[in-house]
Motif scaffolding. Structure first.
Motif, PDB file in Angstrom:
ATOM      1  N   PHE A 194       1.011  -1.231  -0.146  1.00 63.27           N
ATOM      2  CA  PHE A 194      -0.463   0.213  -0.292  1.00 63.27           C
ATOM      3  C   PHE A 194       0.888   1.474  -0.253  1.00 63.27           C
ATOM      4  N   LEU A 195       1.656   1.033   1.233  1.00 65.48           N
ATOM      5  CA  LEU A 195       2.770   2.768   1.526  1.00 65.48           C
ATOM      6  C   LEU A 195       3.369   2.994  -0.107  1.00 65.48           C
ATOM      7  N   LEU A 196       3.990   1.821  -1.082  1.00 64.65           N
ATOM      8  CA  LEU A 196       4.944   1.797  -1.692  1.00 64.65           C
ATOM      9  C   LEU A 196       3.887   2.891  -3.500  1.00 64.65           C
ATOM     10  N   ALA A 197       2.717   2.216  -3.544  1.00 65.31           N
ATOM     11  CA  ALA A 197       1.682   2.398  -4.793  1.00 65.31           C
ATOM     12  C   ALA A 197       1.456   3.757  -4.107  1.00 65.31           C
ATOM     13  N   MET A 198       1.481   4.915  -2.605  1.00 67.48           N
ATOM     14  CA  MET A 198       0.992   5.933  -3.041  1.00 67.48           C
ATOM     15  C   MET A 198       1.362   7.212  -3.857  1.00 67.48           C
ATOM     16  N   PRO A 199       0.774   8.607  -3.611  1.00 64.95           N
ATOM     17  CA  PRO A 199       2.055   8.776  -4.353  1.00 64.95           C
ATOM     18  C   PRO A 199       2.624  10.233  -2.771  1.00 64.95           C
ATOM     19  N   ASN A 200       4.229  10.100  -3.681  1.00 68.25           N
ATOM     20  CA  ASN A 200       4.530  11.117  -2.325  1.00 68.25           C
ATOM     21  C   ASN A 200       3.215  12.626  -2.342  1.00 68.25           C
ATOM     22  N   THR A 201       3.428  12.843  -0.619  1.00 73.01           N
ATOM     23  CA  THR A 201       2.476  14.159  -0.274  1.00 73.01           C
ATOM     24  C   THR A 201       3.135  14.263   0.848  1.00 73.01           C
ATOM     25  N   SER A 202       3.919  13.948   0.934  1.00 65.88           N
ATOM     26  CA  SER A 202       4.630  14.766   2.168  1.00 65.88           C
ATOM     27  C   SER A 202       6.404  14.060   2.225  1.00 65.88           C
ATOM     28  N   LEU A 203       7.207  14.977   3.545  1.00 62.83           N
ATOM     29  CA  LEU A 203       7.752  14.558   4.113  1.00 62.83           C
ATOM     30  C   LEU A 203       8.624  12.932   4.637  1.00 62.83           C
ATOM     31  N   GLU A 204       7.091  13.091   5.375  1.00 62.36           N
ATOM     32  CA  GLU A 204       6.704  11.825   6.858  1.00 62.36           C
ATOM     33  C   GLU A 204       7.099  10.257   5.739  1.00 62.36           C
TER      34      GLU A 204
END
Length: 395
Positions: free
Chosen positions: A229-239
């Motif tokens: 799930f995490l790796l498929a999400m777009p980068n929306t924050s530094l965290e």
């Protein structure tokens, strides 16, 4: 079975194989584990009433614009007549399903879930453009009965904020609280005691509650699904970039151990060849996970309006926005202090009687471990620079 117990069993099996000097078995155990991790299926259902912005939300998560060729169709009338899967562009094990609008039929929640195939979805996101209505609540209660997870997302927050800005006494924080309270109260009126509502703009995912939604989903998913799930999400924050980095980092010891196991096979030249092949595959995953491949950067450019060339300008690593090849990787690693020497000593140590192979295994582990950490650090920093350039998010 959670990821932690799986990891423990893999650790034990690999340790036992290496203690028996069965390097081939150790390598096979690690390869199976890594392959299973990479191919964990994840099916995300996006539903809600007609016109709620479901399809735009699906496109946003996949990093594609509504007018892109591979986008889910959008419109003011219902454009989704059956459950339609959309593959993630970089991670084909992740599917986002655009479900028919719940307001488009003589609505029976149980019948709707049966028709779309409830059992195949890992969780549901119920989308509304303003406030949640009776059909949304019926659906949520039915999902709850079936022991599945669901999350309420109020989309188009950017539109609400833009409309409210025209008022003389506009205050963004106060406006967001009013919208959240309105959505929450509507759900409570329908029987939900303490619903959590996420306020999201599909046009600007880095704003409002989308990062919190990702964090919540990641926390509540079964362990073996979290990384997919995490790796498929777009980068929306530094965290989020840091969490992706941590997920990648957790696999490095297995990859380095795999490299060491191959180094235990006394065939000249084999270890370096396998190391490079392994590194190319893993570094390519890093590039995809951080959305630093050329197609992802072009999609980001279309989505944000920041020219592709400007995004490329902030990238420092020669491994981003290109095709990773063994020659390119070798050239970069050779230029890095100590890496060329490690490779040369590893290969030469094979010819030392008795102690040569064990020494070569240690060197191979060290080489792969150092190389992957080095590349991971570079690409994570590039991802942060691209995020700042495209969305103005600062480090």
């Amino acid at each position: 079975m959670g990821n932690r117990s799986t990891k423990k069993s893999v650790d034990d099996e690999v340790k036992e194989a290496l203690e028996r000097k069965d390097e081939a078995l150790a390598a096979a155990k690690i390869q199976v584990y890594l392959e299973e991790e990479k191919n964990v299926p994840l099916n995300i259902a996006i539903t809600g009433e007609t016109g709620s912005g479901k399809s735009t939300f699906v496109n946003a998560i996949r990093g594609v614009g509504d007018d892109d060729e591979e986008a889910a169709p959008t419109g003011v009338v219902e454009t989704t007549m059956e459950a339609t899967p959309y593959l993630h562009p970089n991670f084909t094990n992740v599917k986002l399903w655009d479900l028919p609008g719940v307001g488009t039929m003589n609505f029976t929640a149980a019948k709707y879930l049966k028709e779309v195939g409830l059992e195949k979805f890992d969780f549901f996101i119920i989308v509304s453009a303003d406030r949640f209505r009776e059909n949304d609540v019926k659906l949520a209660k039915e999902i709850q009965k079936m022991k599945k997870e669901f999350y309420f997302v109020c989309s188009k927050i950017d539109v609400d904020i833009e409309n409210e800005k025209r008022k003389r006494e506009f205050n963004e924080e106060k406006t967001l609280k009013q919208i959240r309270d309105n959505c929450t109260q509507g759900l409570q009126d329908q029987g939900f005691e303490s619903p959590q509502v996420f306020l999201v703009s599909s046009r600007e995912l880095h704003l409002y509650d989308f990062p919190l939604l990702v964090e919540t989903l990641e926390r509540e998913l079964p362990d073996h699904k979290k990384n997919a799930f995490l790796l498929a999400m777009p980068n929306t924050s530094l965290e989020m970039i840091d969490r992706k980095k941590k997920a990648f980092k957790s696999k490095i010891k297995y990859l380095a151990t795999l490299s060491a196991a191959v180094a235990g096979v006394p065939v000249p030249g084999l270890s370096v060849a396998v190391d490079l092949s392994l590194l190319v595959s893993v570094v390519t995953q890093y590039v995809f996970g951080f959305n630093l491949d050329i197609p992802s950067l072009k999609r980001l450019s279309n989505y944000t309006g920041v020219p592709y060339e400007e995004l490329k300008e902030v990238i420092m690593s020669p491994l981003a926005a290109t095709i990773i090849t063994p020659d390119l990787l070798l050239r970069i690693l050779v230029q890095t202090a100590g890496m060329a020497l490690l490779m040369a000593v590893e290969e030469g140590s094979r010819f030392i009687p008795i102690l040569g192979i064990p020494f070569s295994m240690v060197l191979s582990f060290t080489f792969t471990y150092k190389a992957l950490n080095l590349v991971l650090d570079m690409l994570a920093e590039d991802a942060k620079r691209v995020l700042h350039k495209s969305c103005g998010v600062n480090g």
